[in-house]
Design a protein around this motif. Structure first.
Motif, PDB file in Angstrom:
ATOM      1  N   GLY A   1      11.337  -5.304 -12.388  1.00 32.59           N
ATOM      2  CA  GLY A   1      11.259  -4.377 -11.322  1.00 32.59           C
ATOM      3  C   GLY A   1       9.625  -4.086 -10.963  1.00 32.59           C
ATOM      4  O   GLY A   1       9.285  -4.245  -9.738  1.00 32.59           O
ATOM      5  N   MET A   2       8.980  -3.900 -11.897  1.00 35.71           N
ATOM      6  CA  MET A   2       7.492  -3.754 -11.677  1.00 35.71           C
ATOM      7  C   MET A   2       6.728  -4.947 -11.222  1.00 35.71           C
ATOM      8  O   MET A   2       5.644  -4.920 -10.444  1.00 35.71           O
ATOM      9  N   GLU A   3       7.294  -6.002 -11.713  1.00 33.32           N
ATOM     10  CA  GLU A   3       6.418  -7.059 -11.273  1.00 33.32           C
ATOM     11  C   GLU A   3       7.018  -7.505  -9.589  1.00 33.32           C
ATOM     12  O   GLU A   3       5.938  -7.594  -9.104  1.00 33.32           O
ATOM     13  N   ILE A   4       8.187  -7.116  -9.267  1.00 32.48           N
ATOM     14  CA  ILE A   4       8.448  -7.160  -7.917  1.00 32.48           C
ATOM     15  C   ILE A   4       7.681  -6.165  -7.025  1.00 32.48           C
ATOM     16  O   ILE A   4       6.805  -6.551  -5.991  1.00 32.48           O
ATOM     17  N   PHE A   5       7.649  -4.910  -7.709  1.00 36.68           N
ATOM     18  CA  PHE A   5       6.792  -3.781  -6.753  1.00 36.68           C
ATOM     19  C   PHE A   5       5.336  -4.272  -6.758  1.00 36.68           C
ATOM     20  O   PHE A   5       4.704  -4.006  -5.626  1.00 36.68           O
ATOM     21  N   SER A   6       4.693  -4.667  -7.810  1.00 33.29           N
ATOM     22  CA  SER A   6       3.343  -5.133  -7.790  1.00 33.29           C
ATOM     23  C   SER A   6       3.274  -6.030  -6.893  1.00 33.29           C
ATOM     24  O   SER A   6       2.194  -6.173  -6.035  1.00 33.29           O
ATOM     25  N   ARG A   7       3.901  -7.260  -6.738  1.00 31.33           N
ATOM     26  CA  ARG A   7       3.632  -8.377  -5.845  1.00 31.33           C
ATOM     27  C   ARG A   7       3.729  -7.979  -4.453  1.00 31.33           C
ATOM     28  O   ARG A   7       3.005  -8.682  -3.668  1.00 31.33           O
ATOM     29  N   LEU A   8       4.802  -7.013  -4.302  1.00 31.69           N
ATOM     30  CA  LEU A   8       4.720  -6.611  -2.951  1.00 31.69           C
ATOM     31  C   LEU A   8       3.446  -5.573  -2.495  1.00 31.69           C
ATOM     32  O   LEU A   8       3.572  -5.108  -1.604  1.00 31.69           O
ATOM     33  N   GLY A   9       3.011  -4.959  -3.621  1.00 29.42           N
ATOM     34  CA  GLY A   9       1.736  -4.324  -3.169  1.00 29.42           C
ATOM     35  C   GLY A   9       1.813  -2.795  -3.224  1.00 29.42           C
ATOM     36  O   GLY A   9       1.228  -2.033  -2.600  1.00 29.42           O
ATOM     37  N   MET A  10       3.068  -2.122  -4.015  1.00 33.61           N
ATOM     38  CA  MET A  10       3.327  -0.949  -3.970  1.00 33.61           C
ATOM     39  C   MET A  10       2.475  -0.233  -5.315  1.00 33.61           C
ATOM     40  O   MET A  10       2.196  -0.778  -6.121  1.00 33.61           O
TER      41      MET A  10
ATOM     42  N   GLY B   1       0.743  -1.299   0.050  1.00 32.33           N
ATOM     43  CA  GLY B   1       0.062   0.036   0.137  1.00 32.33           C
ATOM     44  C   GLY B   1       0.632   1.460   0.108  1.00 32.33           C
ATOM     45  O   GLY B   1       0.174   2.365   0.125  1.00 32.33           O
ATOM     46  N   LYS B   2       1.976   1.189  -0.050  1.00 30.69           N
ATOM     47  CA  LYS B   2       3.163   2.339  -0.104  1.00 30.69           C
ATOM     48  C   LYS B   2       3.264   2.783  -1.431  1.00 30.69           C
ATOM     49  O   LYS B   2       3.376   2.070  -2.323  1.00 30.69           O
ATOM     50  N   THR B   3       3.447   3.893  -1.600  1.00 28.51           N
ATOM     51  CA  THR B   3       4.073   4.509  -2.747  1.00 28.51           C
ATOM     52  C   THR B   3       5.538   4.652  -2.901  1.00 28.51           C
ATOM     53  O   THR B   3       6.552   4.555  -2.279  1.00 28.51           O
ATOM     54  N   ASN B   4       5.648   4.091  -4.274  1.00 27.99           N
ATOM     55  CA  ASN B   4       7.340   3.855  -4.760  1.00 27.99           C
ATOM     56  C   ASN B   4       7.646   4.762  -5.955  1.00 27.99           C
ATOM     57  O   ASN B   4       6.870   4.742  -6.927  1.00 27.99           O
ATOM     58  N   ILE B   5       8.069   5.884  -5.625  1.00 22.64           N
ATOM     59  CA  ILE B   5       8.803   6.838  -6.775  1.00 22.64           C
ATOM     60  C   ILE B   5       9.760   6.133  -7.552  1.00 22.64           C
ATOM     61  O   ILE B   5      10.859   5.975  -7.073  1.00 22.64           O
ATOM     62  N   ILE B   6       9.598   6.184  -8.896  1.00 25.41           N
ATOM     63  CA  ILE B   6      10.441   5.762  -9.751  1.00 25.41           C
ATOM     64  C   ILE B   6      10.972   7.066 -10.710  1.00 25.41           C
ATOM     65  O   ILE B   6      10.263   7.801 -11.107  1.00 25.41           O
TER      66      ILE B   6
END
Length: 282
Positions: free
Chosen positions: A154-163, A135-140
């Protein structure tokens, strides 16, 4: 998937927990200048193997979770050592200087500049927790400079972690984050300093401190080793935010001196609008 995490503290350790949970084939390797941290990370099950920079050629993912001054020094070395198919991303709170440092590196395409807006005031492997990033924001930043297939990884990792993902240029990132993060930490450190200096008897502080003081000063427990380099790297933006903050404090002090409590009430009432702005943010 071989995941190498450089810096096994709160941030790196929490990535280790969540990536292992989200990817069945993930093997987690830890690199840290502290042998004690590595041993703790092994004991806690955060990592499966201790490793070193010389082993980075077999990495599929490298996560750099160390203070930003160390990241600036190490990132070119890391990029030199990885294979052509490896994604490297960092999690630092400043981006402009870091992006500039590797702008001409031959493996710039392998690097993704990231900043997950997540954390606690605690540090070390023992501070790592599951679902820190959900649920946290990840700024790229400067996403267009990363190879597309590595962006996808990278986006697959961030997506699976719920960012949640937000894209931004590095200069805008550093300017905005100075207001919403860096100034908060400075305020907390200086409030703690003021109270400690005023109340020499620490028992009085603890006996009288309420939840308001505890929540406001919470960030003063954060690691100086992490935050001093952040203030150094983002010096110009931090100074600008401090000047505006000090001006507001000075004005508020003047209103109290002038017994203008009607205006003080209005100032606070106007600022209450922040409840609407921050609604839903945990």
């Amino acid at each position: 998937m071989n995941v190498f995490i450089i810096g096994i503290g709160l941030i790196g350790g929490s990535f280790a927990i969540d990536i292992k949970a989200a990817f069945d084939d993930a093997k987690i390797y830890g690199i840290d200048e502290s042998e004690e941290n590595l041993n703790k990370a092994l004991d806690l099950g955060l990592i499966q193997y201790k490793s070193s920079l010389d082993k980075l050629e077999k990495a599929d993912i490298v996560i750099v979770a160390i203070p930003v001054d160390a990241t600036v020094q190490m990132l070119p070395v890391i990029l030199d050592k990885i294979n052509d198919d490896c994604l490297v991303f960092d999690v630092g709170s400043t981006k402009q200087k870091l992006c500039k440092t590797v702008s001409e590196h031959k493996k710039r395409r392998n690097y993704l500049a990231a900043h997950p807006i997540a954390g606690t005031e605690f540090s070390g492997p023992q501070a790592a927790i599951a679902n820190l990033y959900r649920g946290k924001t990840n700024i790229i930043c400067e996403v267009e400079k990363t190879a597309f297939k590595l962006q996808e990884r990278g986006m697959e990792i961030f997506s699976r972690l719920g960012m949640r993902i937000r894209y931004m240029d590095s200069a805008s990132h550093d300017k905005h984050i100075a207001y919403v993060s860096h100034l908060s930490h400075i305020s907390s450190f200086m409030l703690g300093k003021t109270v400690i200096e005023k109340e020499k008897n620490e028992r009085d502080i603890f006996d009288m401190a309420g939840s308001g003081f505890a929540s406001t000063v919470r960030l003063a427990k954060s690691s100086p080793a992490m935050w001093a380099p952040i203030f150094k790297h983002n010096k110009e933006n931090v100074i600008e935010t401090l000047e505006e903050y000090i001006a507001n404090l000075t004005q508020f002090k003047k209103l109290i001196e002038d017994d203008n409590f009607t205006e003080i009430y209005k100032e606070m009432q106007d600022t209450n609008h922040i409840k609407t702005i921050l609604k839903g943010i945990s």
